[in-house]
Design a protein around this motif. Structure first.
Motif, PDB file in Angstrom:
ATOM      1  N   ALA A 276     107.905  41.963  32.330  1.00 13.41           N
ATOM      2  CA  ALA A 276     107.855  42.498  33.699  1.00 13.41           C
ATOM      3  C   ALA A 276     107.515  43.985  33.686  1.00 13.41           C
ATOM      4  O   ALA A 276     106.650  44.452  34.453  1.00 13.41           O
ATOM      5  CB  ALA A 276     109.192  42.264  34.396  1.00 13.41           C
ATOM      6  N   PHE A 277     108.180  44.742  32.812  1.00 17.77           N
ATOM      7  CA  PHE A 277     107.932  46.187  32.744  1.00 17.77           C
ATOM      8  C   PHE A 277     106.482  46.467  32.363  1.00 17.77           C
ATOM      9  O   PHE A 277     105.800  47.271  33.000  1.00 17.77           O
ATOM     10  CB  PHE A 277     108.884  46.819  31.727  1.00 17.77           C
ATOM     11  CG  PHE A 277     108.717  48.309  31.572  1.00 17.77           C
ATOM     12  CD1 PHE A 277     109.216  49.180  32.518  1.00 17.77           C
ATOM     13  CD2 PHE A 277     108.043  48.835  30.470  1.00 17.77           C
ATOM     14  CE1 PHE A 277     109.063  50.555  32.378  1.00 17.77           C
ATOM     15  CE2 PHE A 277     107.877  50.197  30.315  1.00 17.77           C
ATOM     16  CZ  PHE A 277     108.395  51.058  31.281  1.00 17.77           C
ATOM     17  N   ALA A 278     105.994  45.785  31.317  1.00 17.90           N
ATOM     18  CA  ALA A 278     104.622  46.022  30.863  1.00 17.90           C
ATOM     19  C   ALA A 278     103.607  45.660  31.950  1.00 17.90           C
ATOM     20  O   ALA A 278     102.608  46.370  32.138  1.00 17.90           O
ATOM     21  CB  ALA A 278     104.344  45.214  29.598  1.00 17.90           C
ATOM     22  N   THR A 279     103.855  44.590  32.684  1.00 21.81           N
ATOM     23  CA  THR A 279     102.908  44.162  33.712  1.00 21.81           C
ATOM     24  C   THR A 279     102.901  45.121  34.893  1.00 21.81           C
ATOM     25  O   THR A 279     101.840  45.467  35.426  1.00 21.81           O
ATOM     26  CB  THR A 279     103.234  42.732  34.176  1.00 21.81           C
ATOM     27  OG1 THR A 279     103.359  41.871  33.045  1.00 21.81           O
ATOM     28  CG2 THR A 279     102.134  42.186  35.070  1.00 21.81           C
ATOM     29  N   VAL A 280     104.078  45.559  35.312  1.00 23.44           N
ATOM     30  CA  VAL A 280     104.161  46.534  36.411  1.00 23.44           C
ATOM     31  C   VAL A 280     103.413  47.812  36.044  1.00 23.44           C
ATOM     32  O   VAL A 280     102.618  48.340  36.833  1.00 23.44           O
ATOM     33  CB  VAL A 280     105.632  46.854  36.750  1.00 23.44           C
ATOM     34  CG1 VAL A 280     105.728  48.093  37.651  1.00 23.44           C
ATOM     35  CG2 VAL A 280     106.287  45.667  37.444  1.00 23.44           C
TER      36      VAL A 280
END
Length: 692
Positions: free
Chosen positions: A631-635
């Motif tokens: 989630a962090f990497a995609t955001v």
């Protein structure tokens, strides 16, 4: 300018010596030289290009995130708009819409007629209230002021840089925002030998000193330097125009310094005590420079080593009357120091800490763990290891951003100061921004000073298992003594806070501070909390079952410093797609995700935790796959429009029993990853590699 030579040198082919000034470079050229450059510029854009390095500039401005935080554009003017403008890119990246846009571009008519991709070909920017002024900035009629001025890579195209800067400054409302980029040439001497096309296009080539002089009227909101291919330095900054001009501030400082000296003289102190090093009654250059940094909007807490007669303290209080100053002094001149302190504490919040700074700063950091310093002044003992040790200890109380003011920085007159700075620069924890020097000698020595900043790293490691305390302890042993690590944050997830974990905490003492933060709820999203006590620009995220080396940190931090706008990792590769979640070696087309051994800018924590992402974070917390890292990497990938970047740094995954060994973990990660991509309407693109 002409006073620099007995005879003005001549110009010639690829030779601008007649325009060159040793302090500022080439800041003004003849009309004929400028017109020749305009003709070369015109020919460049007739080649039907479609961009003027817009995406490159956006990356180096961190996608204009400082403007997003400011929250408004108002009336905008762009100088040197070219055919494509930078304005449209800024509006797109920030999502901010201007009230109006004015474009100042001397070749505007030519671009409208002959450049197919000209953004204002129909007489305006799409959907915006636009005014086009086809004039050189030197002829720009000043009839109003604007809320935002955009001046990206335009000064090198003007005829007179000083006049151009005056026009820019006067066009901006007090409190208005300037988005500025230019290339500065520290080694240019007026003769071009490497790239004649550059010479033809860009007659103005300025030194770093010109760039610093420009910034003194602004509170900097964002700043980055980029070494470029021709040996020049790309300087990117966003600043808010100050309400009080620097000249008025310096006049006030001179008045206050003279009053301070008069009181000391009246009470019988000798000449050496009356005048301080930064202001000696003859020369204002160092005082002006110190004040320009002390008056930065974000500068509220000052820490200085070397109070002595209180002269620098007076300068800081003049620049920032409501600031708090912590001053360390060994009381080598106790009578003078006591008397001067009695004066300054009546006019400002000054706290004097007595004793050897190499121990007192350490004790201060341990006792006042919540105090971090925006401006740090180093002017203590100038011999042996004292300057080096002062710089070592002060980095553990440095805030982000920070400025370090170093007095008496001179290789031959003050070698211990010079060598102390050099050692921290070589270790990577200190960046030298500027070296200033006075035109006079003071007390038989050359007056020279350095402006620097600490470049430091915070490591975050999340724990939820007591079996891993020994592995985390080993990581701390390696990381805490690394010169760029300021603090290690251990995140303990769970309502019970074991003593074994609490004992990991320790204050800085020649090594990094270790702080344990206890969360009652067990969530891996806790490690992305933007409210964590982080006082560095760089953040490194580590799991609690990794073995790393000092070179791991050096490699990752070096890569991050070159471009802080990207998300880096030295973790193993994965391929996330509709068809699966599988291992994928870096370099394979399928690799689009790296496990969370990440390093990134601290602002990414706030971006991930924005209110608009709260449903996503809540979803991630409910998943047993623990896909917070995806989630962090995609955001961040969506925000920066970049993939993840792989760094070839050493680590060893100890493969301990835990989340990663759960049955069906890959299948659950697939489901979670697909839900994240659907929520964000964004798919991670192929990983790219960078070197240390």
């Amino acid at each position: 300018c002409y006073e620099q030579w007995d005879q003005i040198p001549s110009c010639g082919a690829y030779n601008d010596k007649c325009f060159f000034h040793p302090d500022y470079g080439v800041a003004k050229v003849s009309k004929e030289r400028w017109q020749g450059a305009q003709k070369a510029e015109n020919n460049t854009w007739l080649e039907q290009r479609t961009s003027d390095r817009n995406e490159e500039h956006a990356r180096n401005f961190n996608n204009y995130a400082a403007l997003t935080m400011y929250g408004k554009m108002g009336d905008v003017i762009e100088f040197g708009a070219g055919p494509f403008t930078q304005s449209l890119t800024i509006f797109k990246k920030t999502g901010l819409k201007p009230k109006s846009v004015t474009l100042v571009e001397p070749l505007a008519h030519t671009y409208v007629d002959a450049v197919d991709a000209c953004r204002y070909k129909n007489g305006s920017l799409p959907g915006l209230n636009t005014t086009i002024m086809p004039v050189p900035i030197e002829n720009f009629a000043q009839d109003r002021q604007y809320d935002t001025v955009i001046a990206i890579n335009f000064v090198e195209h003007v005829q007179d840089a000083f006049l151009a800067y005056d026009k820019v400054l006067n066009a901006l409302n007090p409190g208005g925002i300037l988005v500025f980029h230019e290339r500065f040439w520290p080694d240019y001497d007026g003769i071009e030998v490497a790239n004649r096309r550059e010479f033809d296009l860009h007659p103005i080539r300025l030194s770093n000193r010109f760039g610093h002089w420009m910034s003194t009227e602004f509170d900097l909101l964002y700043e980055q330097e980029q070494r470029e291919r021709w040996g020049n330095i790309g300087y990117y900054w966003i600043g808010r125009k100050r309400s009080t001009p620097m000249a008025e501030g310096v006049a006030t400082l001179s008045k206050n310094m003279k009053a301070h000296a008069a009181v000391l003289a009246h009470n019988g102190f000798d000449e050496q005590s009356i005048w301080g090093n930064i202001y000696n009654g003859q020369d204002l250059e160092q005082s002006r420079e110190y004040m320009s940094y002390a008056s930065l909007q974000w500068a509220q807490t000052f820490c200085e080593v070397g109070f002595a007669g209180g002269h620098s303290t007076v300068a800081y209080l003049t620049a920032k009357p409501n600031s708090t100053i912590y001053s360390f002094d060994d009381y080598g001149k106790s009578q003078l120091t006591e008397f001067a302190y009695d004066i300054v504490k009546r006019i400002g919040d000054v706290k004097l800490i007595k004793g050897d700074s190499t121990t007192q700063v350490v004790d201060f950091a341990a006792s006042f763990s919540g105090v971090f310093c925006d401006i740090i002044s180093v002017d203590g003992a100038h011999h042996a290891e004292f300057p080096r040790n002062d710089l070592l200890n002060l980095k553990y109380v440095a805030n982000y951003p920070n400025i370090v003011l170093i007095d008496d920085y001179h290789k031959t007159d003050w070698p211990a100061v010079y060598d102390g700075v050099a050692s921290h620069v070589s270790e990577g924890s200190l960046k030298l921004r500027h070296v200033g020097q006075s035109s006079i000698h003071f007390r038989g020595k050359k007056k020279q000073w350095a402006i620097a900043e600490y470049e430091l790293l915070t490591i975050i490691c999340a724990m939820g298992n007591l079996d891993r305390v020994s592995f985390v302890t080993n990581m701390i042993a390696v990381a805490s003594v690394h010169p760029v690590v300021q603090q290690i944050l251990i995140i303990w997830n769970g309502p019970h806070f074991p003593d074994e974990v609490a004992k990991l905490t320790h204050p800085p003492n020649g090594d990094a501070r270790v702080t344990v933060v206890n969360y009652s709820t067990n969530s891996l999203n806790n490690r992305y909390d933007p409210n964590l006590p982080i006082h560095t620009g760089a953040v490194m995220l580590l799991d609690d079952d990794l073995e790393i080396a000092a070179d791991t940190i050096s490699c990752a931090f070096s890569a991050w410093k070159r471009d802080p706008s990207k998300l880096y990792s030295f973790g193993a590769g994965r391929a996330i797609s509709d068809n699966g979640y599988t291992e994928a070696d870096v370099g394979e087309v399928e690799t689009n995700f790296l496990l969370p051994r990440m390093i990134f800018h601290k602002s990414f924590l706030q971006i991930y935790s924005n209110e608009e992402n709260k449903p996503l974070l809540d979803y991630v917390d409910r998943q047993s796959a623990h896909c917070d890292d995806i989630a962090f990497a995609t955001v961040i990938s969506k925000y920066t429009a970049h993939p993840m970047y792989y760094i070839p740094a050493y680590y060893k995954d100890l493969a301990l029993p835990g989340i990663s060994s759960q049955k069906d973990r890959c299948q659950r990660r697939i489901e979670c990853a697909l839900a994240i991509q659907s929520f964000l309407n964004w798919t991670l693109s192929t990983v790219k590699s960078v070197e240390c």
